[in-house]
Design an enzyme around this catalytic site. Structure first.
Site, PDB file in Angstrom:
ATOM      1  N   HIS A   1      -2.815   6.969   4.793  1.00  0.00           N
ATOM      2  CA  HIS A   1      -1.261   5.821   4.341  1.00  0.00           C
ATOM      3  C   HIS A   1       0.292   6.485   4.059  1.00  0.00           C
ATOM      4  O   HIS A   1       0.579   5.510   3.573  1.00  0.00           O
ATOM      5  CB  HIS A   1      -1.658   4.694   3.569  1.00  0.00           C
TER       6      HIS A   1
ATOM      7  N   CYS B   1       0.763  -1.338   0.423  1.00  0.00           N
ATOM      8  CA  CYS B   1       0.276   0.212  -0.288  1.00  0.00           C
ATOM      9  C   CYS B   1       1.200   1.446   0.469  1.00  0.00           C
ATOM     10  O   CYS B   1       0.858   1.983  -0.578  1.00  0.00           O
ATOM     11  CB  CYS B   1      -0.691  -0.095   1.016  1.00  0.00           C
TER      12      CYS B   1
END
Ligand SMILES: *[C@@H]1O[C@H](CO)[C@@H](O)[C@H](O)[C@H]1NC(C)=O
Ligand SMILES: *[C@@H]1O[C@H](CO)[C@@H](O)[C@H](O)[C@H]1NC(C)=O
Length: 579
Positions: free
Chosen positions: A151, A95
């Site tokens: 993130h 990610c």
């Protein structure tokens, strides 16, 4: 710092090596360039709205257009069949690195984010000396919004999305969370630390607890589109948390009615996962419909991709039962199943040219590519970007401007991979991939969750023609209605591999000590290691990796900052904790 030549420069050098073909290509390129020069100018004189939809941990085989009959994704399929299916689009294996590459236009080895994702309580973030996509687009007059997952760090305020070019944010700072309670858990020394992680701008958004995340993000996107002044260009970064696992022990969550409607999927986790995918597909339909309603659709570019492959059902921490089949490997590996992403781009400018493209594109290319699409001059971007401007290649179906992609170098895990499209002997055929190192989490090198079942209903083209996205498209032009045309695109976009490696079904390439070499053109499923017979190519690619290694910035990872970051100190929220 020694850096390998950028791909554009490399391209020119390689062209000299293979003169005859190169000159033919060059002449053709010139002709095309002259032909389209005026058209390019007119296209670039306006600024389209840009919607980037990023799915999380979605597998290659979890969408209809790659040939699966299992999970209906009519809205995604409708856009894919009327846009450009980018079948050779590469992302990072996890990610945070993918998001960093998308936002900065740089390989993660050049930002220090090439390792595992940033974890809760880790005092780290995408270094803010790097200007990122919303900041560049803002320079061009764009209004910029992020919905969903960030993130890229939040331990100090300068790392927050609102301080990095976005003017609004509804979403989570960490890598995953519950789909109804928005709680993010992290295990430290056997204890599960838990905190709320949903924010509206910089304030915890408790009011949304109980609302299904994919629906919440969808309604926020629709609201942003409704409230948008359509005379200004909009950049919407729709970074779904779907279809990542949420909680320990209760990984997958979807509205029960939706899950029940997919009873033909017998494995209960796979069934819930499929329901989550269909909720994501619904969201895409609603977003496209909102753009239609505001008359923005005709002037919008929609890019869809997954940040990395599915972890399938074998990841000990966060499995999601996604399928990368028939590709090898999972999220976190440099196998095709980890880094080859289901991707398409749709725009009314591409409407007359739906196609399955084998143009070679890396996620870092989107910064310069979208900057150009937005009317910017990509020569004004930093000269040391790794991303290559592919806008005219996509728009006019010209050869990709990228000839190699560094998949990653992880100096801690000691793994690396690179793909090159270039071969002096047969430049049209060979796509070599070199992988070295192991992906140290047990059995991650196989093929998981085929998604095949005799109970799967037949793929339903009527579902595509009747979905929201398709109906929205019909207000602009006559989209492909012919079943055979969609079927043909679908067939082209589907990868099939010979069922068996010549070395037996249990064969696993051992690339830990010496590199493995694959010809992706003939072996996209990475079943035949060709390194013993192609030592010169192995040496050349290995040398390129070594050159990249010299420009690597060490990973920014930090030890957890506890108890400072403990949600217990912040009314049970994961909060910015350092100043
Ligand atoms: C590849 O190399 C091996 C020895 O390393 C040899 O036995 C084999 O015949 C070669 N195969 C081809 C197709 O050249
Ligand atoms: C603290 O958390 C609760 C939910 O657990 C919330 O209702 C309340 O508004 C929060 N208090 C503050 C001051 O943010």
């Amino acid at each position: 710092m020694v850096r390998p030549a950028s791909d554009g420069r490399r391209h020119r050098r390689f062209r000299r090596d293979s003169k005859s073909i190169a000159s033919v290509i060059a002449v053709e390129l010139c002709a095309v360039a002259v032909m389209f020069a005026s058209a390019v100018e007119s296209v670039q004189s306006f600024r389209p709205h840009i919607v980037v939809i990023l799915a999380d941990d979605m597998g290659w085989n979890d969408v209809g257009w790659h040939g699966s009959d299992q999970i209906p994704t009519p809205n995604l399929d409708a856009l894919a069949y009327n846009g450009v299916i980018l079948n050779h689009h590469y992302v990072q294996p996890v990610c945070t690195p993918s998001r960093a590459a998308l936002m900065t236009g740089r390989y993660p080895i050049h930002t220090g984010l090439q390792g595992s994702p940033i974890t809760p309580a880790e005092p780290a973030g995408l270094p803010y000396q790097f200007k990122i996509m919303p900041e560049y687009l803002r320079d061009l007059g764009y209004r910029t919004h992020i919905v969903g997952k960030w993130h890229l760090g939040y331990y100090r305020r300068p790392y927050l999305p609102l301080n990095r070019g976005f003017e609004s944010f509804l979403g989570v700072h960490n890598g995953y969370c519950g789909y109804y309670d928005y709680m993010t858990q992290w295990e430290v020394d056997g204890n599960l630390i838990s905190g709320f992680d949903l924010y509206k701008n910089e304030t915890p958004a408790w009011e949304h607890v109980g609302r299904y995340a994919t629906e919440l993000y969808s309604s926020e996107a629709v609201r942003l589109i409704k409230d948008h002044d359509a005379t200004e260009p909009m950049f919407l970064y729709m970074a779904h948390t779907a279809v990542h696992a949420g909680h320990r022990g209760r990984f997958l969550e979807a509205p029960q009615g939706r899950t029940n409607s997919l009873k033909y999927i017998l494995e209960p986790n796979r069934r819930t996962y499929a329901a989550m995918v269909t909720k994501l597909d619904d969201s895409v339909g609603e977003l496209v419909d909102a753009l239609r309603e505001r008359d923005m659709l005709s002037n919008t570019i929609i890019l869809f991709m997954s940040d990395n492959g599915a972890p399938a059902n074998i990841d000990a921490l966060y499995p999601n039962w996604g399928s990368n089949f028939p590709l090898r490997g999972v999220k976190g590996t440099l196998w095709e199943g980890g880094v080859r992403s289901p991707t398409f781009v749709w725009s009314a400018q591409l409407q007359n040219n739906p196609r399955v493209s084998d143009q070679f594109i890396h996620i870092s290319d989107w910064l310069p590519t979208l900057y150009t699409a937005a009317g910017g001059d990509s020569t004004n971007l930093p000269a040391d970007l790794d991303g290559v401007d592919q806008w005219n290649s996509i728009l006019w179906n010209l050869p990709s401007r990228r000839f190699q992609a560094l998949l990653n170098i992880d100096e801690r895990e000691r793994s690396a991979g690179i793909i090159t499209k270039f071969d002096t002997v047969d430049p049209t055929r060979r796509t070599w991939k070199l992988v070295v190192g192991s992906f140290g989490r047990g059995n991650v090198n196989g093929y998981y969750n085929s998604g095949k079942s005799p109970l799967n209903p037949a793929y339903d083209y009527n579902k595509v023609i009747n979905c929201k996205a398709y109906r929205a498209l019909t207000t602009l032009f006559e989209p492909t209605t012919k079943e055979y045309k969609m079927a043909d695109l679908r067939r082209q976009a589907t990868i099939t591999c010979s069922s068996q490696s010549p070395l037996g079904s249990n064969y696993e390439p051992k690339c830990d000590e010496t590199p493995c070499l694959f010809n992706l053109e003939t072996d996209p499923c990475e079943k035949f290691d060709l390194s013993p017979n192609n030592t010169a190519i192995v040496q050349r690619l290995y040398n390129t990796l070594k050159l990249f290694r010299r420009s690597l910035v060490p990973q920014i990872h930090q030890p957890l900052d506890l108890p400072a970051a403990d949600p217990a100190r912040f009314n049970n929220t994961w909060s910015t904790w350092a100043f």
